[in-house]
Design a protein around this motif. Structure first.
Motif, PDB file in Angstrom:
ATOM      1  N   MET A  93      72.356  21.252  -7.124  1.00  0.00           N
ATOM      2  CA  MET A  93      72.279  22.073  -8.326  1.00  0.00           C
ATOM      3  C   MET A  93      73.681  22.544  -8.706  1.00  0.00           C
ATOM      4  O   MET A  93      74.538  22.735  -7.840  1.00  0.00           O
ATOM      5  CB  MET A  93      71.378  23.279  -8.072  1.00  0.00           C
ATOM      6  CG  MET A  93      69.918  22.926  -7.853  1.00  0.00           C
ATOM      7  SD  MET A  93      69.098  22.319  -9.344  1.00  0.00           S
ATOM      8  CE  MET A  93      68.867  23.860 -10.255  1.00  0.00           C
ATOM      9  N   PRO A  94      73.925  22.739  -9.997  1.00  0.00           N
ATOM     10  CA  PRO A  94      75.254  23.196 -10.437  1.00  0.00           C
ATOM     11  C   PRO A  94      75.509  24.635  -9.973  1.00  0.00           C
ATOM     12  O   PRO A  94      74.815  25.560 -10.403  1.00  0.00           O
ATOM     13  CB  PRO A  94      75.179  23.090 -11.956  1.00  0.00           C
ATOM     14  CG  PRO A  94      73.715  23.173 -12.274  1.00  0.00           C
ATOM     15  CD  PRO A  94      73.001  22.550 -11.125  1.00  0.00           C
ATOM     16  N   GLU A  95      76.480  24.803  -9.105  1.00  0.00           N
ATOM     17  CA  GLU A  95      76.695  26.113  -8.479  1.00  0.00           C
ATOM     18  C   GLU A  95      77.018  27.197  -9.493  1.00  0.00           C
ATOM     19  O   GLU A  95      76.482  28.299  -9.425  1.00  0.00           O
ATOM     20  CB  GLU A  95      77.807  26.009  -7.439  1.00  0.00           C
ATOM     21  CG  GLU A  95      77.436  25.188  -6.213  1.00  0.00           C
ATOM     22  CD  GLU A  95      78.536  25.190  -5.177  1.00  0.00           C
ATOM     23  OE1 GLU A  95      79.512  25.965  -5.348  1.00  0.00           O
ATOM     24  OE2 GLU A  95      78.433  24.429  -4.208  1.00  0.00           O
ATOM     25  N   THR A  96      77.901  26.882 -10.434  1.00  0.00           N
ATOM     26  CA  THR A  96      78.312  27.909 -11.406  1.00  0.00           C
ATOM     27  C   THR A  96      77.134  28.344 -12.261  1.00  0.00           C
ATOM     28  O   THR A  96      76.912  29.541 -12.494  1.00  0.00           O
ATOM     29  CB  THR A  96      79.442  27.377 -12.297  1.00  0.00           C
ATOM     30  OG1 THR A  96      80.571  27.037 -11.471  1.00  0.00           O
ATOM     31  CG2 THR A  96      79.873  28.418 -13.313  1.00  0.00           C
ATOM     32  N   ALA A  97      76.347  27.377 -12.744  1.00  0.00           N
ATOM     33  CA  ALA A  97      75.195  27.711 -13.589  1.00  0.00           C
ATOM     34  C   ALA A  97      74.160  28.514 -12.811  1.00  0.00           C
ATOM     35  O   ALA A  97      73.614  29.499 -13.325  1.00  0.00           O
ATOM     36  CB  ALA A  97      74.569  26.436 -14.147  1.00  0.00           C
ATOM     37  N   MET A  98      73.887  28.127 -11.572  1.00  0.00           N
ATOM     38  CA  MET A  98      72.891  28.851 -10.784  1.00  0.00           C
ATOM     39  C   MET A  98      73.371  30.258 -10.438  1.00  0.00           C
ATOM     40  O   MET A  98      72.580  31.207 -10.434  1.00  0.00           O
ATOM     41  CB  MET A  98      72.550  28.074  -9.515  1.00  0.00           C
ATOM     42  CG  MET A  98      71.640  26.880  -9.745  1.00  0.00           C
ATOM     43  SD  MET A  98      70.074  27.309 -10.576  1.00  0.00           S
ATOM     44  CE  MET A  98      69.352  28.459  -9.398  1.00  0.00           C
TER      45      MET A  98
END
Length: 258
Positions: free
Chosen positions: A183-188
Motif C-alpha cells: 500500500m502507498p505509505e504516504t497516502a495511508m
C-alpha cells in the motif's frame, strides 16, 4: 408487516435531516469513497458479483514483475477499459463531496477509486488521497518517471509489447495498487491522520471489505467521530455507524451541496 411507502419516505426524510444537521455542525469532515460512487458514472465495480474479477482473475503484482505475458495481459486489460475511463464524468455524488471540500468542511477526500473523477469534479489533486492509486496515468516501477496513458496506448496497440521506461528500462505499470503490492505509505499515513482527527466520517459507496483501508471508519469511530454510511447495500461497518442512508448515491447526496 411491510412498511408502507409513506412511512419509508418519512424515515428517509428524518435521516436526511439528521445528516444535514451533522454536516452543518461538523468542523472537520473526512469523506471516504468507494466503487459504488463511480458505478453511477459508468465505471464497473470489479469486486461485486458479475464484476470483472468474478470473470477474470486479477493479475497479482508478483506475476506482473516475474512474467512478460502477465505484463502484456495487464496492459491489454487496461486498454480494454480505456473507453469507460475516458468517457466517465463526475456524478451528483462527486459534485456534492467536491462542494464540502470547496466550502472548507472537508480537508481531503480518501478514495479507493482509481478513476480520477474526484479531481475531475474540481477537487485539487493534493486534496485527494488515493489509497489504491490511479489508473489514468502510469509510472516506472524503478525510477518513478510518470507516463501518460495516451502516450503508451498507440505503441502497445501497434506491437503488443508491455512498455518499458525510456530512462532506465524499468517496467511501466499503471499507477494503481495490485494484489500483493505494498500500500502507498504516504497516502495511508495521511488517510489515517484524517480518520483520527475528523469529527464526522462519511463513507460513500464503499462495501468496507477491502483492508486496510476499510478499517478507517472504525478508527474514526474509536476516536469519537460520528460515522455516516451512504451505500446501496449493507456493509460490515453498519454496526458502528451513527447513521445509515440506503439508496442511489446521487439521489441521496444531491441535496447536500454546500
Amino acid at each position: 408487516m411491510p412498511i408502507a411507502a409513506a412511512d419509508k419516505d418519512a424515515v428517509l426524510a428524518e435521516k436526511r435531516a439528521r445528516f444535514a444537521a451533522m454536516l452543518a455542525r461538523a468542523d472537520r469532515v473526512a469523506a471516504f469513497t468507494g466503487a459504488g460512487l463511480s458505478t453511477e458514472a459508468g465505471i464497473p465495480d470489479f469486486r461485486s458479483p458479475g464484476g470483472r474479477w468474478s470473470r477474470i482473475k486479477p493479475i497479482a503484482f508478483e506475476a506482473f514483475l516475474a512474467d512478460e505475458e502477465a505484463r502484456r495481459e495487464s496492459w491489454r486489460r487496461r486498454f480494454d477499459m480505456d473507453d469507460e475511463i475516458r468517457s466517465a464524468r463526475p456524478t451528483r455524488g462527486h459534485m456534492a463531496i467536491a462542494s464540502w471540500v470547496q466550502a472548507g468542511k472537508c480537508p481531503a477526500v480518501i478514495t479507493q477509486n482509481i478513476d480520477n473523477l474526484h479531481q475531475d469534479s474540481g477537487i485539487p489533486a493534493d486534496a485527494v488521497v488515493e489509497v489504491h492509486g490511479n489508473t489514468t496515468y502510469a509510472t516506472c516501477l524503478d525510477c518513478a518517471r510518470r507516463y501518460e496513458i495516451e502516450a503508451l496506448r498507440a505503441p502497445f496497440l501497434a506491437n503488443g509489447q508491455a512498455p518499458r521506461c525510456d530512462d532506465c528500462g524499468g517496467f511501466i505499470k499503471t499507477a494503481t495498487i495490485s494484489f500483493g503490492q505494498p500500500m502507498p505509505e504516504t497516502a495511508m499515513r495521511r488517510a489515517t491522520e484524517l480518520a483520527r482527527t475528523c469529527d464526522l466520517f462519511v463513507v460513500v459507496g464503499s462495501s468496507l471489505v477491502v483492508y486496510p483501508a476499510a478499517d478507517l471508519p472504525r478508527l474514526a469511530h474509536r476516536q469519537g467521530a460520528r460515522v455516516v454510511i451512504v451505500n446501496r447495500e449493507e456493509t460490515p461497518g453498519d454496526r458502528y455507524a451513527d447513521l445509515l442512508l440506503r439508496g442511489e448515491i446521487g439521489d441521496l447526496l444531491e441535496e447536500f451541496v454546500l
